[in-house]
Write an enzyme that holds these catalytic residues in place. Sequence first.
Site, short mmCIF file in Angstrom:
data_model
loop_
_atom_site.label_atom_id
_atom_site.label_comp_id
_atom_site.label_asym_id
_atom_site.label_seq_id
_atom_site.Cartn_x
_atom_site.Cartn_y
_atom_site.Cartn_z
CE LYS A 172 -1.98 -1.34 3.66
NZ LYS A 172 -2.93 -1.58 4.74
CB THR A 204 -7.84 7.98 6.40
OG1 THR A 204 -6.59 8.60 7.40
CG2 THR A 204 -7.81 8.89 5.33
N GLY A 206 -9.11 3.51 10.08
CA GLY A 206 -9.81 2.12 9.70
C GLY A 206 -9.52 1.66 8.40
CB THR A 207 -7.95 3.59 5.31
OG1 THR A 207 -6.86 3.69 5.94
CG2 THR A 207 -8.77 4.58 5.18
N GLY A 208 -6.87 0.58 6.48
CA GLY A 208 -6.24 -0.97 6.45
C GLY A 208 -7.00 -1.83 6.64
CB CYS A 209 -9.25 -2.72 9.40
SG CYS A 209 -8.10 -2.12 10.96
#
Length: 259
Positions: A172, A204, A206-209
């Site tokens: 990412k 943003t 929690g974008t990775g989760c």
Amino acid sequence: MRRVLIIAGSDPSGGAGIQADLKAVTCLGGYAMTAITALTVQNTLGVTDVMPVPEALITAQGEACLSDIGADAVKTGMLGTTPVVETVAALLDKAGVFAVVDPVMVAKGGHPLLPEEAIDAIRTLLIPRAGLLTPNAPEAAVLTGIEVLDEASQQRAGEALLNMGAKAVLMKGGHIDGPEVVDWLLWEDDARRYVSERIETQHTHGTGCTLASACAVLARPERSLGDSVELARDYVMGAIITAPNLGGGHGPLRHNWVL
């Protein structure tokens, strides 16, 4: 319905962790189950406390889901300690299905979520079990020792993670400066580049989760992994663009925008 077992920490404010995972999987048409690894005290302003869940209880949660409902995919997030990483590796073996491993190390506000001694366990136990590994640039740098500052170093780090045993790696690029966000998906002897316009927003959390869970529920035998990742990225972009502007810090996404 694609059944997804999520093994991760809880976020009581609903923006990240188990709560974000549940929303993403459900809104994308899947059936979400959970094995909670830690309780946290957090909101959009940051994490103030963490209480690990005993390893035996994590195992019991996972086995309860697998022995009854079953799973088509597993997604892992915040694990917290070496014994928890070992516990989750055993659950992945028991599940025997496609695993999306999100190597969560630091919360959005900067609070560390993985101690130094657990990083080796991630390298040796989880990366080789990952059908898809989804590190951001800082996480990839810690795991590989390669400073990730541009697309070339993104690819080098991704290749190093493949050499550690991951079947595929989504590198990412949100932490890399530039007007665009570039992600690289690497697997076997191939790669795919994804480009999105950078959205200037603080919402943003929690974008990775969310992205990892979207990949878990959208990956299917009849669809290429590259196309599944593209659909997952599109979902997250829509959730960022329509974010509800909640909280005084890094606000949550709008997970249900697709509805």
